[in-house]
Design a protein around this motif. Structure first.
Motif, PDB file in Angstrom:
ATOM      1  N   THR A  85       0.836  -1.202   0.000  1.00 44.45           N
ATOM      2  CA  THR A  85       0.000   0.000   0.000  1.00 44.45           C
ATOM      3  C   THR A  85       0.871   1.252   0.000  1.00 44.45           C
ATOM      4  OG1 THR A  85      -1.659  -1.213   1.245  1.00 44.45           O
ATOM      5  CG2 THR A  85      -1.854   1.180   1.264  1.00 44.45           C
ATOM      6  N   LEU A  86       2.008   1.153   0.667  1.00 42.99           N
ATOM      7  CA  LEU A  86       2.895   2.314   0.778  1.00 42.99           C
ATOM      8  C   LEU A  86       3.839   2.445  -0.416  1.00 42.99           C
ATOM      9  CD1 LEU A  86       3.735   1.964   4.561  1.00 42.99           C
ATOM     10  CD2 LEU A  86       2.436   3.799   3.503  1.00 42.99           C
ATOM     11  N   GLY A  87       3.716   1.523  -1.369  1.00 42.78           N
ATOM     12  CA  GLY A  87       4.505   1.671  -2.592  1.00 42.78           C
ATOM     13  C   GLY A  87       5.530   0.578  -2.839  1.00 42.78           C
ATOM     14  N   GLY A  88       5.597  -0.423  -1.986  1.00 46.55           N
ATOM     15  CA  GLY A  88       6.537  -1.525  -2.211  1.00 46.55           C
ATOM     16  C   GLY A  88       7.939  -1.150  -1.782  1.00 46.55           C
ATOM     17  N   GLY A  89       8.809  -0.951  -2.757  1.00 50.65           N
ATOM     18  CA  GLY A  89      10.205  -0.635  -2.418  1.00 50.65           C
ATOM     19  C   GLY A  89      10.431   0.855  -2.286  1.00 50.65           C
ATOM     20  N   GLN A  90      11.680   1.201  -2.015  1.00 46.07           N
ATOM     21  CA  GLN A  90      12.036   2.612  -1.899  1.00 46.07           C
ATOM     22  C   GLN A  90      12.053   3.239  -3.298  1.00 46.07           C
ATOM     23  OE1 GLN A  90      16.095   3.369  -0.879  1.00 46.07           O
ATOM     24  NE2 GLN A  90      15.747   5.563  -0.632  1.00 46.07           N
ATOM     25  N   SER A  91      11.526   4.449  -3.429  1.00 49.34           N
ATOM     26  CA  SER A  91      11.597   5.160  -4.712  1.00 49.34           C
ATOM     27  C   SER A  91      12.647   6.243  -4.602  1.00 49.34           C
ATOM     28  CB  SER A  91      10.257   5.807  -5.039  1.00 49.34           C
ATOM     29  OG  SER A  91       9.287   4.828  -5.196  1.00 49.34           O
ATOM     30  N   ARG A  92      13.702   6.066  -5.363  1.00 54.39           N
ATOM     31  CA  ARG A  92      14.801   7.029  -5.278  1.00 54.39           C
ATOM     32  C   ARG A  92      14.577   8.211  -6.196  1.00 54.39           C
ATOM     33  NH1 ARG A  92      19.220   4.569  -2.986  1.00 54.39           N
ATOM     34  NH2 ARG A  92      18.876   2.357  -2.675  1.00 54.39           N
ATOM     35  N   LEU A  93      15.381   9.232  -5.951  1.00 56.78           N
ATOM     36  CA  LEU A  93      15.379  10.400  -6.811  1.00 56.78           C
ATOM     37  C   LEU A  93      16.008  10.008  -8.149  1.00 56.78           C
ATOM     38  CD1 LEU A  93      14.455  13.148  -5.773  1.00 56.78           C
ATOM     39  CD2 LEU A  93      16.848  13.711  -5.342  1.00 56.78           C
ATOM     40  N   GLU A  94      15.354  10.388  -9.261  1.00 51.48           N
ATOM     41  CA  GLU A  94      15.936  10.094 -10.578  1.00 51.48           C
ATOM     42  C   GLU A  94      16.845  11.249 -10.962  1.00 51.48           C
ATOM     43  OE1 GLU A  94      15.437   7.461 -12.453  1.00 51.48           O
ATOM     44  OE2 GLU A  94      13.986   6.540 -11.076  1.00 51.48           O
ATOM     45  N   SER A  95      18.046  10.938 -11.423  1.00 48.51           N
ATOM     46  CA  SER A  95      18.878  12.050 -11.881  1.00 48.51           C
ATOM     47  C   SER A  95      18.951  12.015 -13.404  1.00 48.51           C
ATOM     48  CB  SER A  95      20.263  11.975 -11.265  1.00 48.51           C
ATOM     49  OG  SER A  95      20.827  10.721 -11.562  1.00 48.51           O
ATOM     50  N   THR A 116      11.471  22.439   2.498  1.00 43.65           N
ATOM     51  CA  THR A 116      11.825  21.159   1.907  1.00 43.65           C
ATOM     52  C   THR A 116      12.894  21.314   0.825  1.00 43.65           C
ATOM     53  OG1 THR A 116       9.608  20.362   2.390  1.00 43.65           O
ATOM     54  CG2 THR A 116      10.875  19.105   0.792  1.00 43.65           C
ATOM     55  N   ALA A 117      12.838  22.429   0.078  1.00 40.56           N
ATOM     56  CA  ALA A 117      13.859  22.672  -0.951  1.00 40.56           C
ATOM     57  C   ALA A 117      15.234  22.694  -0.283  1.00 40.56           C
ATOM     58  CB  ALA A 117      13.573  23.987  -1.675  1.00 40.56           C
ATOM     59  N   ALA A 118      15.310  23.408   0.846  1.00 40.81           N
ATOM     60  CA  ALA A 118      16.588  23.494   1.561  1.00 40.81           C
ATOM     61  C   ALA A 118      16.995  22.128   2.106  1.00 40.81           C
ATOM     62  CB  ALA A 118      16.461  24.503   2.699  1.00 40.81           C
ATOM     63  N   LYS A 119      16.020  21.394   2.655  1.00 38.38           N
ATOM     64  CA  LYS A 119      16.319  20.067   3.207  1.00 38.38           C
ATOM     65  C   LYS A 119      16.842  19.134   2.110  1.00 38.38           C
ATOM     66  CE  LYS A 119      12.812  19.843   6.901  1.00 38.38           C
ATOM     67  NZ  LYS A 119      11.552  19.189   7.292  1.00 38.38           N
ATOM     68  N   LEU A 120      16.183  19.185   0.961  1.00 36.28           N
ATOM     69  CA  LEU A 120      16.576  18.305  -0.141  1.00 36.28           C
ATOM     70  C   LEU A 120      17.981  18.670  -0.626  1.00 36.28           C
ATOM     71  CD1 LEU A 120      15.851  16.096  -2.177  1.00 36.28           C
ATOM     72  CD2 LEU A 120      14.733  17.823  -3.595  1.00 36.28           C
ATOM     73  N   ALA A 121      18.241  19.984  -0.712  1.00 39.30           N
ATOM     74  CA  ALA A 121      19.566  20.425  -1.156  1.00 39.30           C
ATOM     75  C   ALA A 121      20.634  19.932  -0.183  1.00 39.30           C
ATOM     76  CB  ALA A 121      19.598  21.941  -1.280  1.00 39.30           C
ATOM     77  N   LEU A 122      20.333  20.019   1.105  1.00 39.90           N
ATOM     78  CA  LEU A 122      21.301  19.570   2.118  1.00 39.90           C
ATOM     79  C   LEU A 122      21.524  18.057   2.009  1.00 39.90           C
ATOM     80  CD1 LEU A 122      23.022  20.346   4.600  1.00 39.90           C
ATOM     81  CD2 LEU A 122      21.052  19.750   6.019  1.00 39.90           C
ATOM     82  N   HIS A 123      20.415  17.346   1.809  1.00 43.75           N
ATOM     83  CA  HIS A 123      20.499  15.893   1.657  1.00 43.75           C
ATOM     84  C   HIS A 123      21.413  15.533   0.463  1.00 43.75           C
ATOM     85  CE1 HIS A 123      19.032  11.731   1.434  1.00 43.75           C
ATOM     86  NE2 HIS A 123      18.916  11.924   0.132  1.00 43.75           N
ATOM     87  N   LEU A 124      21.230  16.265  -0.646  1.00 47.17           N
ATOM     88  CA  LEU A 124      22.047  15.992  -1.829  1.00 47.17           C
ATOM     89  C   LEU A 124      23.510  16.360  -1.570  1.00 47.17           C
ATOM     90  CD1 LEU A 124      19.529  17.243  -4.528  1.00 47.17           C
ATOM     91  CD2 LEU A 124      20.446  14.917  -4.346  1.00 47.17           C
ATOM     92  N   HIS A 126      25.026  16.279   1.230  1.00 50.25           N
ATOM     93  CA  HIS A 126      25.614  15.234   2.066  1.00 50.25           C
ATOM     94  C   HIS A 126      25.961  13.992   1.273  1.00 50.25           C
ATOM     95  CE1 HIS A 126      24.030  16.926   6.119  1.00 50.25           C
ATOM     96  NE2 HIS A 126      25.201  17.399   5.777  1.00 50.25           N
ATOM     97  N   SER A 127      25.243  13.789   0.146  1.00 51.56           N
ATOM     98  CA  SER A 127      25.595  12.595  -0.628  1.00 51.56           C
ATOM     99  C   SER A 127      26.560  12.962  -1.760  1.00 51.56           C
ATOM    100  CB  SER A 127      24.349  11.861  -1.115  1.00 51.56           C
ATOM    101  OG  SER A 127      23.486  12.751  -1.746  1.00 51.56           O
ATOM    102  N   GLY A 128      27.265  14.065  -1.578  1.00 59.00           N
ATOM    103  CA  GLY A 128      28.354  14.383  -2.493  1.00 59.00           C
ATOM    104  C   GLY A 128      27.973  15.186  -3.730  1.00 59.00           C
ATOM    105  N   GLN A 129      26.724  15.662  -3.788  1.00 65.40           N
ATOM    106  CA  GLN A 129      26.300  16.452  -4.945  1.00 65.40           C
ATOM    107  C   GLN A 129      26.563  17.936  -4.698  1.00 65.40           C
ATOM    108  OE1 GLN A 129      24.957  15.059  -7.773  1.00 65.40           O
ATOM    109  NE2 GLN A 129      25.361  13.065  -6.841  1.00 65.40           N
ATOM    110  N   ARG A 130      26.478  18.714  -5.805  1.00 72.90           N
ATOM    111  CA  ARG A 130      26.620  20.166  -5.665  1.00 72.90           C
ATOM    112  C   ARG A 130      25.308  20.826  -6.075  1.00 72.90           C
ATOM    113  NH1 ARG A 130      31.195  18.789  -8.068  1.00 72.90           N
ATOM    114  NH2 ARG A 130      30.378  19.448 -10.057  1.00 72.90           N
ATOM    115  N   PRO A 131      24.441  21.088  -5.101  1.00 74.73           N
ATOM    116  CA  PRO A 131      23.132  21.643  -5.434  1.00 74.73           C
ATOM    117  C   PRO A 131      23.126  23.169  -5.588  1.00 74.73           C
ATOM    118  CG  PRO A 131      23.221  21.098  -3.110  1.00 74.73           C
ATOM    119  CD  PRO A 131      24.559  20.736  -3.672  1.00 74.73           C
TER     120      PRO A 131
END
Ligand SMILES: Nc1nc2c(ncn2[C@@H]2O[C@H](COP(=O)(O)OP(=O)(O)OP(=O)(O)O)[C@@H](O)[C@H]2O)c(=O)[nH]1
Ligand SMILES: [Mg+2]
Length: 442
Positions: A85-95, A116-124, A126-131
């Protein structure tokens, strides 16, 4: 958010488990209670109907009925169907294959887009991206200011222009800027409206054509319950959403929106917001939420969180100190600080199996206050006292109490906690924060 539902479901399962062999009637009775619990949690009725039908069909199979542990089989089925019901597996961000990848955040007024824009940018980041953050909400100067402040705080560049320029033009210029900065992600914050209307959709469509985003993420406020589900359906019929972000999952809503929105809208939930702070943000894992609802505790999220925060080197050093019995109040203080970094303790405790009940007993903000108090007490001690607390007598206690603005009894309490933790650590369960930390609640 899911405490009541979780409580009710555990009661149903306990009832089933106590029965041994199950009849069709037992299963139907249990499912009736599950259905009621879900409806009371504000889950969409279509979702409830589908869900219980799937669970019933699988539960009545000969295999389950004849098994030696039918109740456990049914709990397993409920867990699996909840995950579905919650969608099965994890749905990742598509790049995008050609950076920068663009994510556009849309949603109604006040749902949490800018945060959320700021949170998402921070999350990215942290995973080595340059937002690069883009303020395409260009009607209110305050909106630009809000994003600029967040960007500054997080040391993430923000692109904005003077009010009055169209969102579409800003986005076009932002893409050029992103190339200059060699940004790998562009996160676009758009303007929210009170209601879905033609003008809003037209503006979003223009921005979408300009940016060709690989992600169009609808931000929805989980506190709005069933309305959130309607909003998602409506947006999805007008722009091609690629994902949902549910905000304010830390609130006390009944959780129905979170449980219904994926199934009703068909759009996967990619992230959840769990607080006002910029790091209160997580990828969404259907299986973890399901096991949390079923009272199994969200161990994985918890472990990940602790791993991220606790400095391994430091933990090793603590372990050594414990072994050599030189664990003192200075070490205790740095442990308290690490605990503070992990985040609100209530949030943490909720994730542990069997402990959500405890979370209910911690008044909001209380544990943070206690941590602060403990910190100021220790800071009012001399290095000698911190190293060897047994020298703290009545007059020292009064001096420390004056220095930290607490009562002498508070100091006794803190020392007791310290000794308790010392004992726990000596018993060999030290080194790992979460266990030691439980001493704080006693
Ligand atoms: N508790 C909690 N509050 C949140 C969360 N996400 C956002 N908020 C709060 O919600 C309020 C609105 O957030 P914004 O990010 O300004 O919302 P917005 O969608 O950009 O609003 P507009 O631009 O006015 O449409 C702020 O007070 C945020 O701190 C969350 O996950 N949990
Ligand atoms: Mg905003």
């Amino acid at each position: 958010m899911f405490e009541i539902l979780s409580d009710k479901l555990s009661k149903v399962f306990r009832g089933l488990s106590s029965k041994g062999r199950l009849s069709e009637k037992d299963i139907d009775d249990a499912l009736r209670q599950v259905r009621l619990a879900l409806l009371e949690a504000d889950v969409n009725f279509r979702v409830v109907k589908d869900f219980t039908a799937r669970v019933r069909e699988r539960s009545l199979s000969a295999e389950v009925m004849r098994s030696l542990t039918p109740a456990q089989q049914i709990i397993k089925i409920v867990n699996e169907e909840l995950i579905n019901t919650l969608g099965g597996g994890q749905s990742r961000l598509e790049s995008s294959a050609h950076p920068p990848s663009v994510a556009m955040l849309v949603g109604l007024h006040g749902c949490g887009k800018t945060t959320t824009a700021a949170k998402l940018a921070l999350h990215l980041k942290h995973s080595g991206q340059r937002p690069l953050l883009v303020a395409a909400d260009n009607r209110r100067p305050a909106a630009i200011e809000q994003l600029a402040t967040l960007g500054e705080q997080l040391d993430i560049p923000v692109y904005s222009e003077a009010p009055g320029i169209t969102s579409k033009d800003i986005c076009a210029h932002a893409l050029t800027k992103a190339k200059d900065l060699a940004a790998t992600w562009v996160i676009v914050d758009t303007a929210g409206r009170l209601h879905i209307d033609e003008a809003m959709m037209e503006e979003l469509a223009q921005v979408e054509r300009e940016l060709k985003p690989c992600e169009v993420l609808l931000v929805v406020d989980a506190m709005t319950g069933q309305d959130a589900v309607l909003v998602a359906e409506e947006f999805h019929s007008k722009v091609s959403l690629t994902g949902l972000i549910l905000t304010k999952m830390d609130g006390d809503a009944r959780g129905g929106a979170a449980l219904s929105i994926r199934w009703v809208s068909g759009v996967p939930i990619k992230f959840i917001g769990i607080g006002e702070k910029v790091d209160a943000f997580e990828p969404f894992y259907p299986d973890r939420l399901a096991s949390r609802i079923l009272g199994m505790g969200d161990m994985l999220t918890f472990i990940e969180k602790v791993e991220k925060t606790v400095d391994e080197q430091r933990a090793k050093e603590l372990e050594r100190k414990v072994r050599t019995a030189s664990f003192d109040l200075d070490d205790f203080l740095s442990q308290l600080r690490e605990i503070k970094k992990i985040g609100p303790l209530t949030q943490l405790v909720e994730m542990l199996p069997g402990l959500p009940q405890l979370a209910g007993r911690l008044p909001d903000g209380m544990e943070e206050k206690r941590l602060k108090k403990a910190e100021s007490i220790i800071l009012s001690m001399t290095p000698e006292e911190r190293h060897n607390p047994s020298i703290i007598d009545g007059s020292r206690r009064r001096r420390i109490a004056r220095g930290s603005g607490v009562k002498p009894q508070d100091i006794n309490q803190l020392l007791n906690q310290f000794h308790q933790m010392q004992r726990l650590m000596k018993m060999g369960i030290g080194g790992k924060l979460p266990k030691n930390l439980m001493g704080m609640f006693r």
